[in-house]
Design a protein around this motif. Sequence first.
Motif, PDB file in Angstrom:
ATOM      1  N   VAL A  31       0.944  -1.223  -0.275  1.00  0.00           N
ATOM      2  CA  VAL A  31      -0.320  -0.257   0.270  1.00  0.00           C
ATOM      3  C   VAL A  31       0.742   1.135   0.096  1.00  0.00           C
ATOM      4  CG1 VAL A  31      -1.895   1.379   1.067  1.00  0.00           C
ATOM      5  CG2 VAL A  31      -2.071  -1.521   1.456  1.00  0.00           C
ATOM      6  N   VAL A  32       1.156   1.887  -0.756  1.00  0.00           N
ATOM      7  CA  VAL A  32       1.094   3.321  -0.916  1.00  0.00           C
ATOM      8  C   VAL A  32       0.444   4.973  -0.784  1.00  0.00           C
ATOM      9  CG1 VAL A  32       2.348   4.891  -2.247  1.00  0.00           C
ATOM     10  CG2 VAL A  32       2.929   2.042  -2.746  1.00  0.00           C
ATOM     11  N   LEU A  33       1.402   5.079   0.487  1.00  0.00           N
ATOM     12  CA  LEU A  33      -0.308   6.779   0.975  1.00  0.00           C
ATOM     13  C   LEU A  33       0.636   8.434   0.453  1.00  0.00           C
ATOM     14  CD1 LEU A  33       0.192   3.911   3.245  1.00  0.00           C
ATOM     15  CD2 LEU A  33      -2.228   5.014   3.343  1.00  0.00           C
ATOM     16  N   LEU A  34      -0.359   8.814   0.235  1.00  0.00           N
ATOM     17  CA  LEU A  34       0.230  10.106  -0.224  1.00  0.00           C
ATOM     18  C   LEU A  34      -0.732  11.052   1.364  1.00  0.00           C
ATOM     19  CD1 LEU A  34       2.254  12.908  -1.308  1.00  0.00           C
ATOM     20  CD2 LEU A  34       0.215  12.449  -2.831  1.00  0.00           C
ATOM     21  N   ASN A  35       0.262  11.698   1.533  1.00  0.00           N
ATOM     22  CA  ASN A  35      -0.491  12.768   2.764  1.00  0.00           C
ATOM     23  C   ASN A  35       0.020  13.887   2.081  1.00  0.00           C
ATOM     24  OD1 ASN A  35      -0.908  14.309   4.613  1.00  0.00           O
ATOM     25  ND2 ASN A  35      -0.219  13.965   6.474  1.00  0.00           N
ATOM     26  N   GLN A  36      -1.305  14.843   1.609  1.00  0.00           N
ATOM     27  CA  GLN A  36      -1.192  16.106   0.710  1.00  0.00           C
ATOM     28  C   GLN A  36      -0.957  17.470   1.863  1.00  0.00           C
ATOM     29  OE1 GLN A  36      -2.395  15.248  -3.246  1.00  0.00           O
ATOM     30  NE2 GLN A  36      -4.757  14.330  -2.545  1.00  0.00           N
ATOM     31  N   GLY A  37      -2.047  16.662   3.110  1.00  0.00           N
ATOM     32  CA  GLY A  37      -2.070  17.748   3.476  1.00  0.00           C
ATOM     33  C   GLY A  37      -0.981  18.650   4.118  1.00  0.00           C
ATOM     34  N   TYR A  38      -0.994  19.763   5.226  1.00  0.00           N
ATOM     35  CA  TYR A  38       0.146  19.709   6.158  1.00  0.00           C
ATOM     36  C   TYR A  38       0.665  19.409   7.464  1.00  0.00           C
ATOM     37  CZ  TYR A  38       0.715  23.234   2.057  1.00  0.00           C
ATOM     38  OH  TYR A  38       0.624  23.325   0.666  1.00  0.00           O
ATOM     39  N   SER A  39      -0.687  18.920   7.576  1.00  0.00           N
ATOM     40  CA  SER A  39      -0.673  18.319   9.211  1.00  0.00           C
ATOM     41  C   SER A  39      -0.267  16.397   9.299  1.00  0.00           C
ATOM     42  CB  SER A  39      -1.768  18.651   9.997  1.00  0.00           C
ATOM     43  OG  SER A  39      -2.116  19.612  10.025  1.00  0.00           O
ATOM     44  N   ASP A  40       0.229  16.027  10.435  1.00  0.00           N
ATOM     45  CA  ASP A  40       0.742  14.721  10.078  1.00  0.00           C
ATOM     46  C   ASP A  40      -1.058  13.897   9.870  1.00  0.00           C
ATOM     47  OD1 ASP A  40       3.532  15.559   9.941  1.00  0.00           O
ATOM     48  OD2 ASP A  40       3.880  14.495  12.341  1.00  0.00           O
ATOM     49  N   LEU A  41      -0.273  13.194   9.688  1.00  0.00           N
ATOM     50  CA  LEU A  41      -1.685  12.091   9.996  1.00  0.00           C
ATOM     51  C   LEU A  41      -1.275  11.022  10.455  1.00  0.00           C
ATOM     52  CD1 LEU A  41      -3.442  12.189   6.303  1.00  0.00           C
ATOM     53  CD2 LEU A  41      -4.218  13.625   7.836  1.00  0.00           C
ATOM     54  N   THR A  42      -2.511   9.893  11.150  1.00  0.00           N
ATOM     55  CA  THR A  42      -2.041   8.581  11.729  1.00  0.00           C
ATOM     56  C   THR A  42      -3.127   7.559  11.487  1.00  0.00           C
ATOM     57  OG1 THR A  42      -1.297  10.286  14.014  1.00  0.00           O
ATOM     58  CG2 THR A  42      -2.204   7.391  13.915  1.00  0.00           C
ATOM     59  N   ILE A  57       2.096   9.027   9.640  1.00  0.00           N
ATOM     60  CA  ILE A  57       2.321   9.908   8.387  1.00  0.00           C
ATOM     61  C   ILE A  57       2.401  10.857   8.082  1.00  0.00           C
ATOM     62  CG2 ILE A  57       1.822   9.695   5.225  1.00  0.00           C
ATOM     63  CD1 ILE A  57      -0.300   8.037   6.043  1.00  0.00           C
ATOM     64  N   PRO A  58       3.882  11.208   7.694  1.00  0.00           N
ATOM     65  CA  PRO A  58       4.086  13.380   8.067  1.00  0.00           C
ATOM     66  C   PRO A  58       3.940  13.904   6.890  1.00  0.00           C
ATOM     67  CG  PRO A  58       5.933  11.683   8.556  1.00  0.00           C
ATOM     68  CD  PRO A  58       5.021  10.645   7.929  1.00  0.00           C
ATOM     69  N   ALA A  59       3.588  15.162   7.545  1.00  0.00           N
ATOM     70  CA  ALA A  59       2.903  15.709   6.602  1.00  0.00           C
ATOM     71  C   ALA A  59       3.223  16.030   4.991  1.00  0.00           C
ATOM     72  CB  ALA A  59       2.775  17.351   6.759  1.00  0.00           C
ATOM     73  N   ARG A  60       2.747  16.200   3.888  1.00  0.00           N
ATOM     74  CA  ARG A  60       3.601  15.820   2.453  1.00  0.00           C
ATOM     75  C   ARG A  60       4.177  15.135   2.299  1.00  0.00           C
ATOM     76  NH1 ARG A  60       0.924  19.268  -0.375  1.00  0.00           N
ATOM     77  NH2 ARG A  60       2.295  20.114  -1.248  1.00  0.00           N
ATOM     78  N   ALA A  61       4.032  13.784   2.679  1.00  0.00           N
ATOM     79  CA  ALA A  61       5.291  12.620   2.497  1.00  0.00           C
ATOM     80  C   ALA A  61       4.880  11.635   2.094  1.00  0.00           C
ATOM     81  CB  ALA A  61       5.639  12.326   3.632  1.00  0.00           C
ATOM     82  N   VAL A  62       4.978  10.075   1.246  1.00  0.00           N
ATOM     83  CA  VAL A  62       4.886   9.273   1.122  1.00  0.00           C
ATOM     84  C   VAL A  62       5.082   7.937   1.584  1.00  0.00           C
ATOM     85  CG1 VAL A  62       5.072   8.162  -1.371  1.00  0.00           C
ATOM     86  CG2 VAL A  62       4.783  10.254  -1.456  1.00  0.00           C
ATOM     87  N   VAL A  63       4.359   7.597   2.154  1.00  0.00           N
ATOM     88  CA  VAL A  63       4.777   6.141   2.495  1.00  0.00           C
ATOM     89  C   VAL A  63       4.024   5.081   2.248  1.00  0.00           C
ATOM     90  CG1 VAL A  63       4.109   5.241   5.260  1.00  0.00           C
ATOM     91  CG2 VAL A  63       4.571   7.365   4.868  1.00  0.00           C
ATOM     92  N   SER A  64       5.115   3.650   2.454  1.00  0.00           N
ATOM     93  CA  SER A  64       4.803   2.586   1.636  1.00  0.00           C
ATOM     94  C   SER A  64       4.608   1.860   2.552  1.00  0.00           C
ATOM     95  CB  SER A  64       6.001   2.048   0.665  1.00  0.00           C
ATOM     96  OG  SER A  64       7.080   2.217   1.316  1.00  0.00           O
TER      97      SER A  64
END
Length: 70
Positions: A31-42, A57-64
């Motif tokens: 699974v690849v996740l992109l956080n396009q926001g300016y705040s971290d997501l859990t 998932i840190p702000a403005r980051a891609v996580v696999s």
Amino acid sequence: TGAVRIAATAQSAPEELMTVAFLNPDGSTAVVLLNQGYSDLTVSFPTGKGSYSVINIPARAVVSVRMPSL
């Protein structure tokens, strides 16, 4: 044959989160996740048998994430 794209649904996910998922030949799921926001997501993922894994998932980051076959 390589990985095949599969449906990825995110329940109660903010609109800043984009997802894509693939089924690998060994039965695992990537699974690849992109956080396009300016705040971290859990985010939490089902890992089988009623258990979940939680990642940040840190702000403005891609996580696999690679999950073994269920």
